[in-house]
Motif scaffolding. Sequence first.
Motif, PDB file in Angstrom:
ATOM      1  N   PRO A  17       0.832  -1.215   0.000  1.00 14.10           N
ATOM      2  CA  PRO A  17       0.000   0.000   0.000  1.00 14.10           C
ATOM      3  C   PRO A  17       0.859   1.255   0.000  1.00 14.10           C
ATOM      4  N   LEU A  18       0.455   2.233  -0.796  1.00 12.79           N
ATOM      5  CA  LEU A  18       1.191   3.488  -0.860  1.00 12.79           C
ATOM      6  C   LEU A  18       0.852   4.373   0.343  1.00 12.79           C
ATOM      7  N   ILE A  19       1.831   5.152   0.756  1.00 14.07           N
ATOM      8  CA  ILE A  19       1.598   6.150   1.795  1.00 14.07           C
ATOM      9  C   ILE A  19       1.183   7.437   1.104  1.00 14.07           C
ATOM     10  N   ARG A  20       0.063   7.934   1.486  1.00 13.86           N
ATOM     11  CA  ARG A  20      -0.484   9.144   0.850  1.00 13.86           C
ATOM     12  C   ARG A  20      -0.325  10.340   1.767  1.00 13.86           C
ATOM     13  N   LYS A  21       0.148  11.444   1.212  1.00 14.00           N
ATOM     14  CA  LYS A  21       0.270  12.683   1.957  1.00 14.00           C
ATOM     15  C   LYS A  21      -0.480  13.763   1.203  1.00 14.00           C
ATOM     16  N   GLY A  22      -1.517  14.276   1.834  1.00 11.32           N
ATOM     17  CA  GLY A  22      -2.339  15.277   1.171  1.00 11.32           C
ATOM     18  C   GLY A  22      -3.760  15.208   1.670  1.00 11.32           C
ATOM     19  N   PRO A  23      -4.646  15.982   1.075  1.00 16.70           N
ATOM     20  CA  PRO A  23      -6.045  15.990   1.514  1.00 16.70           C
ATOM     21  C   PRO A  23      -6.705  14.641   1.240  1.00 16.70           C
ATOM     22  N   PRO A  24      -7.534  14.161   2.144  1.00 19.12           N
ATOM     23  CA  PRO A  24      -8.202  12.876   1.935  1.00 19.12           C
ATOM     24  C   PRO A  24      -9.292  12.977   0.875  1.00 19.12           C
ATOM     25  N   GLY A  25      -9.726  11.848   0.378  1.00 21.90           N
ATOM     26  CA  GLY A  25     -10.808  11.839  -0.602  1.00 21.90           C
ATOM     27  C   GLY A  25     -10.390  11.179  -1.896  1.00 21.90           C
ATOM     28  N   LEU A  26     -11.394  10.723  -2.648  1.00 18.31           N
ATOM     29  CA  LEU A  26     -11.145  10.035  -3.911  1.00 18.31           C
ATOM     30  C   LEU A  26     -11.503  10.910  -5.100  1.00 18.31           C
ATOM     31  N   ASN A  27     -11.822  12.175  -4.859  1.00 17.89           N
ATOM     32  CA  ASN A  27     -12.216  13.062  -5.954  1.00 17.89           C
ATOM     33  C   ASN A  27     -10.981  13.594  -6.684  1.00 17.89           C
ATOM     34  N   LEU A  28     -11.200  14.192  -7.839  1.00 16.95           N
ATOM     35  CA  LEU A  28     -10.104  14.643  -8.687  1.00 16.95           C
ATOM     36  C   LEU A  28      -9.205  15.661  -7.992  1.00 16.95           C
ATOM     37  N   ALA A  29      -9.808  16.627  -7.287  1.00 15.26           N
ATOM     38  CA  ALA A  29      -9.019  17.685  -6.640  1.00 15.26           C
ATOM     39  C   ALA A  29      -8.119  17.118  -5.551  1.00 15.26           C
ATOM     40  N   ALA A  30      -8.651  16.199  -4.744  1.00 14.52           N
ATOM     41  CA  ALA A  30      -7.870  15.638  -3.647  1.00 14.52           C
ATOM     42  C   ALA A  30      -6.714  14.782  -4.163  1.00 14.52           C
ATOM     43  N   ILE A  31      -6.972  14.009  -5.191  1.00 15.22           N
ATOM     44  CA  ILE A  31      -5.926  13.168  -5.770  1.00 15.22           C
ATOM     45  C   ILE A  31      -4.835  14.033  -6.390  1.00 15.22           C
ATOM     46  N   TYR A  32      -5.249  15.107  -7.051  1.00  8.50           N
ATOM     47  CA  TYR A  32      -4.285  15.981  -7.722  1.00  8.50           C
ATOM     48  C   TYR A  32      -3.333  16.638  -6.738  1.00  8.50           C
ATOM     49  N   ARG A  33      -3.831  16.958  -5.554  1.00 12.63           N
ATOM     50  CA  ARG A  33      -3.020  17.663  -4.560  1.00 12.63           C
ATOM     51  C   ARG A  33      -2.324  16.715  -3.593  1.00 12.63           C
ATOM     52  N   SER A  34      -2.382  15.421  -3.849  1.00 10.79           N
ATOM     53  CA  SER A  34      -1.765  14.442  -2.957  1.00 10.79           C
ATOM     54  C   SER A  34      -0.498  13.863  -3.573  1.00 10.79           C
ATOM     55  N   GLY A  35       0.396  13.439  -2.710  1.00 13.94           N
ATOM     56  CA  GLY A  35       1.591  12.727  -3.140  1.00 13.94           C
ATOM     57  C   GLY A  35       1.540  11.307  -2.604  1.00 13.94           C
ATOM     58  N   PHE A  36       2.062  10.372  -3.355  1.00 10.50           N
ATOM     59  CA  PHE A  36       2.019   8.966  -2.959  1.00 10.50           C
ATOM     60  C   PHE A  36       3.438   8.395  -3.005  1.00 10.50           C
ATOM     61  N   LYS A  37       3.742   7.554  -2.018  1.00  7.71           N
ATOM     62  CA  LYS A  37       5.081   6.990  -1.978  1.00  7.71           C
ATOM     63  C   LYS A  37       5.052   5.566  -1.446  1.00  7.71           C
ATOM     64  N   CYS A  38       5.887   4.716  -2.045  1.00  3.53           N
ATOM     65  CA  CYS A  38       6.073   3.355  -1.568  1.00  3.53           C
ATOM     66  C   CYS A  38       7.331   3.344  -0.704  1.00  3.53           C
TER      67      CYS A  38
END
Length: 359
Positions: free
Chosen positions: A73-94
């Motif tokens: 599972p990736l570690i997500r840093k950013g606003p929660p949510g599955l919508n386009l805006a939240a995903i766009y403003r999030s960073g993901f790292k393994c």
Amino acid sequence: MAIAPPSLHKYLYAKYPCVSHNFRFRHSLRFSCRPFRFTARASSTVSLETDLSIQKNQTEETDLFSCPVCYKPLIRKGPPGLNLAAIYRSGFKCKQCDKSYSSKDTYLDLTVTAGLRDYTEVKPAGTELFRSPFVSFVYERGWRQNFNRRGFPGPDEEFRMAQEYFKPVEGGILVDVSCGSGLFSRKFVKSGTYSGVIALDFSENMLRQCNDFIEQDASILASNIALVRADVSRVPFSSGSVDAVHAGAALHCWPSPLNAVSILSQNVLCHKLELELDSKFEVAEISRILRSGGVFVGSTFLRYTSSTPRIIRPFRERILQNYSYLTEEEIEALCTSCGLTNYTRNIQQSFIMFSAQKP
């Protein structure tokens, strides 16, 4: 004249051997003693408060998405949510692979080659065709409508049929694999049946076209839908994390439906499918990511049906030899081989929609 410290000399010499150890830096910086004035306005205060509230929401948590390399599972840093805006403003790292992923343009790139500039990923001609900007543009503007000639009942009826199959998993997470321009992804979101919809495709241009359609529809713009670029042979989700998988008019476009759908051993189905199988088989992607009770629904073109006269079948085999069209027996065997049960199907001419469930 300023002289660089020894540590900086070592760094530059290691990175740029042409830099001499005796290299000296000169600078002509001048500092002004003029007073600095700062004026704060009400709008600046509001903006500052907004930025602070955003920072408070920048949480770090384990996400639904996983690394396409190791499946952790990736570690997500950013606003929660599955919508386009939240995903766009999030960073993901393994953390295991130490590889980072982020939104590129309008989608989250979770391919193995994400972030690599000097690597060109070439797929079979059928896959590359749908990466074309032209095909992505015309897909819902005439291309998809031609499927009716081969027995496809049309998007509305296909969606209704799929919803019937998906009734046991209503309220869960649905992944629309090979979503194209998002024709069915948008329908699933509008239905309000699922807690989240993930539109997944390998084509960058299809995902951009999908985003354009979503932005034109205010009713789903803020809905729980995410656009993800991924390879169907390395689906970026943890095992047993998804409730439903949809693949509309997709199997015939996959380089190897066997690798994408089923987990095979060296001796399983070799005689049933009459296919030359390599000694190494990939993990069953669709079966792997489905939870217990999860449902897989797919539709595709058939090479021929049980009602096709046997005298005609060799000709259809010859004509369609360059396509990944399967027979209804092969599709059923595929689902059975990966442990999916309750197989059902609906056939009209060369069209088949099937459903199978993970026990």
